[in-house]
Enzyme design. Structure first.
Site, mmCIF file in Angstrom:
data_model
loop_
_atom_site.group_PDB
_atom_site.id
_atom_site.type_symbol
_atom_site.label_atom_id
_atom_site.label_comp_id
_atom_site.label_asym_id
_atom_site.label_seq_id
_atom_site.Cartn_x
_atom_site.Cartn_y
_atom_site.Cartn_z
ATOM 1 N N LYS A 121 -20.496 128.358 43.418
ATOM 2 C CA LYS A 121 -20.605 129.238 42.109
ATOM 3 C C LYS A 121 -21.870 130.092 42.146
ATOM 4 O O LYS A 121 -21.529 131.348 41.713
ATOM 5 C CB LYS A 121 -20.580 128.322 41.057
ATOM 6 N N LYS A 205 -9.384 126.205 46.439
ATOM 7 C CA LYS A 205 -8.744 125.391 45.187
ATOM 8 C C LYS A 205 -8.290 126.382 44.205
ATOM 9 O O LYS A 205 -8.876 127.629 44.102
ATOM 10 C CB LYS A 205 -9.534 124.530 44.545
ATOM 11 N N LYS A 208 -9.798 129.496 37.982
ATOM 12 C CA LYS A 208 -9.674 130.404 36.977
ATOM 13 C C LYS A 208 -10.508 131.829 37.612
ATOM 14 O O LYS A 208 -10.283 132.706 36.971
ATOM 15 C CB LYS A 208 -10.418 129.924 35.577
HETATM 16 N N1 AQP Z 1 -7.263 123.246 41.323
HETATM 17 C C1 AQP Z 1 -7.669 122.302 40.795
HETATM 18 N N2 AQP Z 1 -6.891 121.068 41.060
HETATM 19 C C2 AQP Z 1 -6.933 120.087 40.382
HETATM 20 N N3 AQP Z 1 -7.861 119.696 39.251
HETATM 21 C C3 AQP Z 1 -8.634 120.869 38.824
HETATM 22 N N4 AQP Z 1 -9.492 121.136 38.303
HETATM 23 C C4 AQP Z 1 -10.193 122.397 38.355
HETATM 24 N N5 AQP Z 1 -9.190 123.172 39.364
HETATM 25 C C5 AQP Z 1 -8.542 122.326 39.722
HETATM 26 C C6 AQP Z 1 -10.010 120.161 36.972
HETATM 27 O O1 AQP Z 1 -9.889 120.926 35.869
HETATM 28 C C7 AQP Z 1 -10.983 120.157 34.876
HETATM 29 C C8 AQP Z 1 -11.522 121.227 34.128
HETATM 30 O O2 AQP Z 1 -12.187 122.044 34.900
HETATM 31 P P1 AQP Z 1 -13.048 122.956 34.292
HETATM 32 O O3 AQP Z 1 -12.585 124.020 33.470
HETATM 33 O O4 AQP Z 1 -13.996 122.364 33.426
HETATM 34 O O5 AQP Z 1 -14.155 123.537 35.543
HETATM 35 P P2 AQP Z 1 -13.711 123.989 37.000
HETATM 36 O O6 AQP Z 1 -13.568 122.902 37.670
HETATM 37 O O7 AQP Z 1 -14.661 124.686 37.294
HETATM 38 O O8 AQP Z 1 -12.261 124.774 36.777
HETATM 39 P P3 AQP Z 1 -11.918 126.044 37.541
HETATM 40 O O9 AQP Z 1 -10.441 126.685 37.001
HETATM 41 O O10 AQP Z 1 -12.165 126.001 38.961
HETATM 42 O O11 AQP Z 1 -12.885 127.224 36.821
HETATM 43 P P4 AQP Z 1 -14.003 128.238 37.446
HETATM 44 O O12 AQP Z 1 -12.981 129.056 38.384
HETATM 45 O O13 AQP Z 1 -14.712 128.836 36.607
HETATM 46 O O14 AQP Z 1 -14.706 127.499 38.393
HETATM 47 C C9 AQP Z 1 -11.744 119.317 35.950
HETATM 48 O O15 AQP Z 1 -11.341 117.898 35.846
HETATM 49 C C10 AQP Z 1 -11.388 119.775 37.285
HETATM 50 O O16 AQP Z 1 -11.654 118.844 38.257
#
Ligand code: AQP
Length: 343
Positions: A121, A205, A208
């Site tokens: 990140k 992966k 968002k």
């Molecule tokens: N691609 C994924 N596959 C399975 N699980 C996922 N999670 C995120 N992406 C995947 C799970 O969603 C939960 C919440 O995630 P979060 O919003 O708290 O943070 P994150 O993991 O940082 O999600 P993003 O979408 O990838 O956001 P950005 O782009 O901001 O980093 C967690 O349980 C995560 O494992």
């Protein structure tokens, strides 16, 4: 004889959360939300909106509260029932921040230096990242341990952070001579939706923050958008194989089969048995129909909940009161164990 300290012997409890940092996608839904709804029937369940985590990167203050309501609406639309699960905003319970400070003093720099999510990140601009982004996994440990949660449903990307929570819990129990005070929580990552990959790149992966909206299916996408994104998803010209080994060598195909399996609640083997030998011209429309039939009602219900923000606020306020009450005795015990002044 063993020299292992006594294990935690309190009740089981589930805790997890999602950041209000953008539109939720299929990865969040399969990796997290669906599991939350299932687990509420099995254990005492606490699910929060991680707004304190969200501000580790810039969030528009004029939008953050509404983004928090959106995540709450997604929880409710995915089947979380406020009569069963405690749903609350993280920032409404000060115990998270208080315990995080103590844990900042327990966790070691070397442990945090190993966290791959910070490296991903912060990218090339580490020195311009917030300190909060660096200590994010310490706050995460506080989120979990303030409630002495024993089980944490998350996607596979969060496994390393959960390991850190376990390390912090074990070190706290040891340093403050309180064996078994904190549990060593278990990550619940099993299932075909544990790691949903980008529709444009089977090695990244679904996220968002990916600049391409075609990389993900958002929970708020309508049927046309879902179908179009699946139609345009990157694939290869080969028909689908009949075994998992051959599938694993083709990351984009593997991802789409994994999504199909997770959405229809079957194993990848069962999905392959249905489509082996068929090309993407057959598989993609079947996947699109399935995704629309599962996600369409979720998006519709989300919109329904969002039409009544006052009701969402009532649910969040009630959840916050219960969360405060639950975390308070643990925080009081921590303050005493650390030796802080108490009148
Ligand atoms: N691609 C994924 N596959 C399975 N699980 C996922 N999670 C995120 N992406 C995947 C799970 O969603 C939960 C919440 O995630 P979060 O919003 O708290 O943070 P994150 O993991 O940082 O999600 P993003 O979408 O990838 O956001 P950005 O782009 O901001 O980093 C967690 O349980 C995560 O494992």
């Amino acid at each position: 004889m063993t020299d292992q300290p006594p294990a935690y012997s309190g009740p089981t409890r589930v805790l997890s959360g999602v950041q209000p940092s953008g539109a939720l996608h299929l990865g969040n839904y399969l990796g997290a939300l669906v599991k939350f709804a299932r687990l509420q029937h099995e254990m005492d369940t606490f699910i929060f909106v991680a707004d304190m985590h969200a501000i580790t990167v810039w969030q528009d203050p004029a939008k953050l509260a509404d983004q928090t309501r959106e995540i709450a609406a997604a929880y409710l639309a995915s089947g979380l029932d406020p009569a069963k699960a405690t749903i609350f905003p993280q920032s409404a319970v000060t115990a998270h921040a208080e315990l995080a400070w103590v844990f900042n003093c327990v966790a070691r720099l070397g442990w945090l230096d190993r966290m791959t999510q910070f490296k991903e990140k912060s990218g090339k601009h580490k020195e311009r990242s917030s300190v909060g982004l660096y200590t994010y996994p310490v706050l995460q440990a506080a989120d979990i341990l303030a409630y002495k949660a024993t089980h944490v449903p998350v996607g596979e990307d969060q496994k390393q952070h959960l390991e850190l929570t376990r390390d912090i819990a074990a070190k706290f129990n040891h340093d403050f001579e309180a064996p078994g005070f904190f549990p060593l929580p278990e990550p619940l990552t099993q299932g075909p939706g544990a790691r949903v990959m980008s529709l444009r790149d089977g090695s990244a992966k679904m996220s968002k923050s990916d600049p391409s909206d075609y990389s993900r299916i958002n929970l708020t996408d309508d049927a046309d958008a879902i179908s179009q994104k699946i139609r345009k998803a990157k694939t290869d010209p080969e028909p689908l194989p009949d075994n998992l080994e051959a599938l694993a060598a083709r990351p984009e195909a593997d991802n789409l089969v994994g999504i199909y399996a997770a959405l229809s609640n079957v194993t990848k083997e069962a999905a392959l048995a249905e489509f082996a030998g068929k090309g993407f011209g057959t598989f993609k429309p079947a996947l699109a129909d399935l995704a629309v039939s599962v996600l369409g009602p979720v998006g519709e219900q989300m919109r329904g909940f969002l039409a009544d923000p006052a009701e969402i606020d009532r649910i969040l306020a009630k959840g916050a009161a219960k969360a405060r009450e639950t975390a308070a005795p643990t925080l009081e015990d921590v303050m005493k164990l650390v030796g802080f002044w108490r009148a």
